[in-house]
Motif scaffolding. Sequence first.
Motif, PDB file in Angstrom:
ATOM      1  N   GLY A 255      -4.863  -2.874  -7.311  1.00 33.56           N
ATOM      2  CA  GLY A 255      -6.348  -2.087  -7.502  1.00 33.56           C
ATOM      3  C   GLY A 255      -6.700  -1.672  -6.264  1.00 33.56           C
ATOM      4  O   GLY A 255      -7.375  -0.651  -5.915  1.00 33.56           O
ATOM      5  N   ASN A 256      -6.943  -2.699  -5.148  1.00 29.54           N
ATOM      6  CA  ASN A 256      -7.397  -2.448  -3.936  1.00 29.54           C
ATOM      7  C   ASN A 256      -6.465  -1.242  -3.157  1.00 29.54           C
ATOM      8  O   ASN A 256      -7.146  -0.568  -2.544  1.00 29.54           O
ATOM      9  N   ALA A 257      -5.213  -1.318  -3.394  1.00 29.51           N
ATOM     10  CA  ALA A 257      -4.390  -0.431  -2.735  1.00 29.51           C
ATOM     11  C   ALA A 257      -4.447   1.139  -3.648  1.00 29.51           C
ATOM     12  O   ALA A 257      -4.503   2.045  -2.626  1.00 29.51           O
ATOM     13  N   LEU A 258      -4.826   1.129  -4.714  1.00 36.66           N
ATOM     14  CA  LEU A 258      -5.091   2.458  -5.313  1.00 36.66           C
ATOM     15  C   LEU A 258      -6.424   3.032  -4.663  1.00 36.66           C
ATOM     16  O   LEU A 258      -6.600   4.088  -4.339  1.00 36.66           O
ATOM     17  N   GLY A 259      -7.485   1.999  -4.608  1.00 34.34           N
ATOM     18  CA  GLY A 259      -8.633   2.676  -3.939  1.00 34.34           C
ATOM     19  C   GLY A 259      -8.429   3.058  -2.740  1.00 34.34           C
ATOM     20  O   GLY A 259      -9.005   4.229  -2.328  1.00 34.34           O
ATOM     21  N   ALA A 260      -7.670   2.342  -1.801  1.00 37.23           N
ATOM     22  CA  ALA A 260      -7.507   2.870  -0.304  1.00 37.23           C
ATOM     23  C   ALA A 260      -6.713   4.223  -0.323  1.00 37.23           C
ATOM     24  O   ALA A 260      -7.174   4.902   0.481  1.00 37.23           O
ATOM     25  N   LEU A 261      -5.700   4.233  -1.208  1.00 35.44           N
ATOM     26  CA  LEU A 261      -5.019   5.525  -1.406  1.00 35.44           C
ATOM     27  C   LEU A 261      -5.831   6.583  -1.740  1.00 35.44           C
ATOM     28  O   LEU A 261      -5.703   7.740  -1.237  1.00 35.44           O
TER      29      LEU A 261
ATOM     30  N   MET B 153      -5.472  -2.540 -11.103  1.00 34.96           N
ATOM     31  CA  MET B 153      -5.382  -0.997 -11.087  1.00 34.96           C
ATOM     32  C   MET B 153      -5.884  -0.313 -12.146  1.00 34.96           C
ATOM     33  O   MET B 153      -6.311   0.830 -12.122  1.00 34.96           O
ATOM     34  N   LEU B 154      -5.679  -0.994 -13.500  1.00 30.18           N
ATOM     35  CA  LEU B 154      -6.150  -0.521 -14.475  1.00 30.18           C
ATOM     36  C   LEU B 154      -7.830  -0.761 -14.446  1.00 30.18           C
ATOM     37  O   LEU B 154      -8.378   0.403 -14.965  1.00 30.18           O
ATOM     38  N   GLU B 155      -8.181  -1.676 -13.847  1.00 29.90           N
ATOM     39  CA  GLU B 155      -9.600  -1.963 -13.874  1.00 29.90           C
ATOM     40  C   GLU B 155     -10.368  -0.942 -12.841  1.00 29.90           C
ATOM     41  O   GLU B 155     -11.442  -0.242 -13.010  1.00 29.90           O
TER      42      GLU B 155
END
Length: 281
Positions: free
Chosen positions: A210-216, A239-241
């Motif tokens: 989730g953190n990585a998806l937000g950063a990307l 990442m679903l959240e």
Amino acid sequence: MKLIAIDLDGTLLSEDGKISEENQEAIHRRQANGDIVAFCSGRSLHDMQKIAEAANLEVPLICANGSLTSVNGEVIRSQILVADKLTEIMDTVASAGLYFEVYTNKGVYIQKDKKPILEEEKEALFDTPEEKENAGHIIRIQNMQYGMVEVDDYLEAGVTELDPYKVFILSFRRQELEKLAEGWEGREDISITTSGYQKLEVAHPDASKGNALGALAAYYEIPQKDTVSIGDNFNDISMLEYAGTAVAMHNAEPEVKEYADHVTRSNEENGVGHALNEIIK
């Protein structure tokens, strides 16, 4: 434009460890329409690069449950385990007598004396041919990783200096895994997750899909509402959240499906392709 993060094992990959032609075509179609498709897995950078290359796909890679993110071959975000933390984790797992690997910028390191552990567990814990075959399949999948480096000793090989970003533990002794997880519960200096019943994964406290998806998403300047995630297991929950649209596989863990807006077909039924073509608008 959407940013679509797709898990690999149990999601995009079939049981043979490959990406089907239907899934490949669906990804190419989304890319041609201007969307950014990223792979988001617990696997190592080197292994994910090989999987993408084999399918003729150029995609950003979120590796090791968000510990490392690579775009166009360049690492843009990394969450590294410092030396004393890594050695503490390794000592704890070694004391439990379990198999483990260390993910580094030079590949996945495995100490040679750890390799027989899984075969010994398989023979000791399972009775029927079917059980032994299932366990053997899990072992073979693990050994098929690209970029594995066998060493005589982790520390002598210098893993602490190779930007280590995850310790991966695999065991058929479920109670031992639970003991480890309970012993680390509540700690704020590491993160613990799992991508399967026999697995435990330890990384930097800020490492999550989730953190990585937000950063990307921030890197590409894509609003959260325009992000999509597709996954099947517990390490996919973050990442679903985060995602504006969350899709779970039909074969996903029941608890994981609770975090999804949609459920697609199974990984053996090209569920990712179905989601990309029919569910995600």
